[in-house]
Write a protein that holds these residues in place. Structure first.
Motif, PDB file in Angstrom:
ATOM      1  N   THR A  65      17.298  -1.368  72.009  1.00 22.08           N
ATOM      2  CA  THR A  65      17.329  -1.945  70.658  1.00 22.08           C
ATOM      3  C   THR A  65      17.171  -0.869  69.594  1.00 22.08           C
ATOM      4  N   GLU A  66      16.584   0.288  69.959  1.00 21.31           N
ATOM      5  CA  GLU A  66      16.400   1.408  69.034  1.00 21.31           C
ATOM      6  C   GLU A  66      15.640   1.005  67.779  1.00 21.31           C
ATOM      7  N   VAL A  67      14.712   0.078  67.902  1.00 14.26           N
ATOM      8  CA  VAL A  67      13.886  -0.337  66.765  1.00 14.26           C
ATOM      9  C   VAL A  67      12.425  -0.117  67.141  1.00 14.26           C
ATOM     10  N   PRO A  68      11.675   0.674  66.367  1.00 17.70           N
ATOM     11  CA  PRO A  68      10.244   0.856  66.661  1.00 17.70           C
ATOM     12  C   PRO A  68       9.498  -0.461  66.566  1.00 17.70           C
ATOM     13  N   ARG A  69       8.761  -0.773  67.623  1.00 14.23           N
ATOM     14  CA  ARG A  69       7.973  -2.007  67.604  1.00 14.23           C
ATOM     15  C   ARG A  69       6.790  -1.830  68.541  1.00 14.23           C
TER      16      ARG A  69
ATOM     17  N   ASN B 273       2.562   5.013  56.527  1.00 13.80           N
ATOM     18  CA  ASN B 273       2.662   3.727  55.817  1.00 13.80           C
ATOM     19  C   ASN B 273       4.104   3.457  55.383  1.00 13.80           C
ATOM     20  N   ASP B 274       4.808   4.484  54.931  1.00 20.81           N
ATOM     21  CA  ASP B 274       6.225   4.315  54.582  1.00 20.81           C
ATOM     22  C   ASP B 274       7.035   3.900  55.803  1.00 20.81           C
ATOM     23  N   PHE B 275       6.707   4.500  56.955  1.00 24.79           N
ATOM     24  CA  PHE B 275       7.420   4.193  58.194  1.00 24.79           C
ATOM     25  C   PHE B 275       7.189   2.745  58.610  1.00 24.79           C
ATOM     26  N   VAL B 276       5.942   2.286  58.490  1.00 25.42           N
ATOM     27  CA  VAL B 276       5.616   0.902  58.858  1.00 25.42           C
ATOM     28  C   VAL B 276       6.289  -0.074  57.891  1.00 25.42           C
ATOM     29  N   THR B 277       6.394   0.295  56.631  1.00 32.83           N
ATOM     30  CA  THR B 277       7.098  -0.553  55.663  1.00 32.83           C
ATOM     31  C   THR B 277       8.551  -0.753  56.084  1.00 32.83           C
ATOM     32  N   ARG B 278       9.147   0.295  56.618  1.00 34.88           N
ATOM     33  CA  ARG B 278      10.542   0.209  57.063  1.00 34.88           C
ATOM     34  C   ARG B 278      10.668  -0.564  58.375  1.00 34.88           C
ATOM     35  N   TYR B 279       9.636  -0.456  59.250  1.00 32.85           N
ATOM     36  CA  TYR B 279       9.677  -1.115  60.558  1.00 32.85           C
ATOM     37  C   TYR B 279       8.439  -1.999  60.713  1.00 32.85           C
ATOM     38  N   PRO B 280       8.450  -3.183  60.146  1.00 34.36           N
ATOM     39  CA  PRO B 280       7.254  -4.038  60.107  1.00 34.36           C
ATOM     40  C   PRO B 280       6.804  -4.580  61.461  1.00 34.36           C
ATOM     41  N   ASP B 281       7.635  -4.440  62.502  1.00 33.98           N
ATOM     42  CA  ASP B 281       7.223  -4.894  63.833  1.00 33.98           C
ATOM     43  C   ASP B 281       6.323  -3.877  64.528  1.00 33.98           C
ATOM     44  N   LEU B 282       6.066  -2.761  63.846  1.00 36.05           N
ATOM     45  CA  LEU B 282       5.222  -1.712  64.411  1.00 36.05           C
ATOM     46  C   LEU B 282       3.781  -1.888  63.940  1.00 36.05           C
ATOM     47  N   GLU B 283       2.839  -1.782  64.860  1.00 35.83           N
ATOM     48  CA  GLU B 283       1.405  -1.859  64.550  1.00 35.83           C
ATOM     49  C   GLU B 283       0.786  -0.506  64.869  1.00 35.83           C
TER      50      GLU B 283
ATOM     51  N   HIS C 128       8.085  10.332  75.451  1.00 40.62           N
ATOM     52  CA  HIS C 128       9.153  10.949  74.671  1.00 40.62           C
ATOM     53  C   HIS C 128      10.392  10.074  74.539  1.00 40.62           C
ATOM     54  N   LEU C 129      10.580   9.083  75.413  1.00 40.92           N
ATOM     55  CA  LEU C 129      11.736   8.208  75.323  1.00 40.92           C
ATOM     56  C   LEU C 129      11.533   7.057  74.344  1.00 40.92           C
ATOM     57  N   SER C 130      10.310   6.841  73.917  1.00 41.24           N
ATOM     58  CA  SER C 130      10.003   5.690  73.086  1.00 41.24           C
ATOM     59  C   SER C 130      10.599   5.837  71.687  1.00 41.24           C
ATOM     60  N   PRO C 131      11.340   4.832  71.199  1.00 42.06           N
ATOM     61  CA  PRO C 131      11.900   4.913  69.841  1.00 42.06           C
ATOM     62  C   PRO C 131      10.823   5.088  68.779  1.00 42.06           C
ATOM     63  N   LYS C 132       9.676   4.443  68.956  1.00 45.38           N
ATOM     64  CA  LYS C 132       8.647   4.533  67.921  1.00 45.38           C
ATOM     65  C   LYS C 132       8.111   5.963  67.803  1.00 45.38           C
ATOM     66  N   ILE C 133       8.003   6.678  68.930  1.00 44.63           N
ATOM     67  CA  ILE C 133       7.536   8.065  68.882  1.00 44.63           C
ATOM     68  C   ILE C 133       8.634   8.970  68.348  1.00 44.63           C
ATOM     69  N   ARG C 134       9.810   8.854  68.929  1.00 43.72           N
ATOM     70  CA  ARG C 134      10.908   9.735  68.527  1.00 43.72           C
ATOM     71  C   ARG C 134      11.245   9.571  67.044  1.00 43.72           C
ATOM     72  N   MET C 135      11.311   8.335  66.585  1.00 35.86           N
ATOM     73  CA  MET C 135      11.706   8.091  65.202  1.00 35.86           C
ATOM     74  C   MET C 135      10.593   8.437  64.216  1.00 35.86           C
TER      75      MET C 135
END
Length: 291
Positions: A87-91, A112-122, A274-281
């Protein structure tokens, strides 16, 4: 009892060396952790922990079992992350640590800017100057400043930016005590002492450390910065502390010909993240703005 029952509880106790801490990590009761571990020991027919009223330690059999179970759980986590990559979406949850001042003033706003862009991330942030064990304490990423020491093969590193150390003083201090032009002159000046009792410089292309002493000792860069701005003494601090005050003229760089080389600002994370989208992005996001 199926094949996976008790594994998470066993690993948590083995890593935390404490049933109460393991229960808190897993979000279940201590009694439930104890029951699951005991059932696992009965199933295996061997003792996994030595238990006393004060301490829990892993037996030899427990150590062997832990190594295999840890690999299994890491493999499961990586399989789940591989599916998430589609899905390539940080969550999901992301646990991050960074040095206190740099984390609060620089990293937190970018996260905080990153979380604003990807609200499914905690995101759970812990700002501390302690060097935490990422693998043992379950952190997905750490921000480290300066030289990397003691980094093991289980961690990956990526440089995000650099920082520069400045020795500087207020114009009022220089008017009163004069400006040092050589490293040997620091001995005659009031140097504001931080966590370390020496400063780093470069002379003739080689690093040189100089022991310093002064009337103020503090483990807070902000406290030393305030003292320097009030003309109490000379301070050596990274650029993110002093840049605005140098620009305004409240502080003046000294000993600039001995300026040490820039140091790295690093993102560090376990190899299995390292494969996780949330880490990489997030690493890409931080590098883009810090670089």
């Amino acid at each position: 009892m199926n094949a996976w029952d008790g594994i998470s509880e066993f690993i948590a106790v083995a890593e935390r060396q404490n049933f109460t801490h393991a229960a808190k990590q897993l979000g279940i009761s201590v009694a439930q952790v104890s029951r699951q571990v005991t059932a696992l020991e009965e199933k295996l027919g061997t003792q996994l922990f030595y238990r006393t009223t004060r301490k829990v330690s892993v037996t030899e059999a427990g150590q062997i079992y832990y190594q295999h179970c840890r690999q299994l759980l890491d493999g499961l986590d990586e399989a789940e992350r591989a599916i998430g990559n589609l899905t390539e979406v940080p969550r999901g949850k992301l646990k991050l640590t960074a040095p206190t001042t740099y984390g609060e003033t620089v990293i937190a706003p970018l996260v905080n800017d990153f979380v604003t862009r990807y609200p499914d991330l905690e995101v759970q942030c812990r700002f501390t100057n302690q060097k935490l064990d990422l693998v043992l304490e379950g952190y997905d990423m750490a921000i480290r400043l300066g030289r990397l020491e003691g980094t093991t093969g289980s961690l990956m590193t990526q440089q995000l930016s650099t920082r520069r150390l400045y020795a500087c003083a207020a114009p009022s201090y220089i008017a009163k005590r004069g400006e040092p032009y050589s490293l040997s002159e620091l001995h005659h000046h009031n140097c504001l002492v931080g966590t370390l009792d020496y400063w780093r410089f470069e002379e003739d292309g080689r690093e040189r450390t100089v022991r310093i002493h002064g009337s103020i000792h503090a483990n807070s860069g902000q406290a030393l910065l305030d003292a320097a701005r009030k003309g109490i003494g000379i301070v050596q601090l990274p650029d993110y502390y002093v840049d605005p005050w140098i620009a305004s003229g409240d502080l003046v760089p000294v000993l600039t010909k001995y300026q040490p080389s820039d140091e790295g600002i690093w993102a560090i994370y376990p190899t299995n993240r390292h494969l996780s989208p949330k880490i990489r992005m997030l690493v890409e996001h931080l590098g883009r703005y810090l670089g």
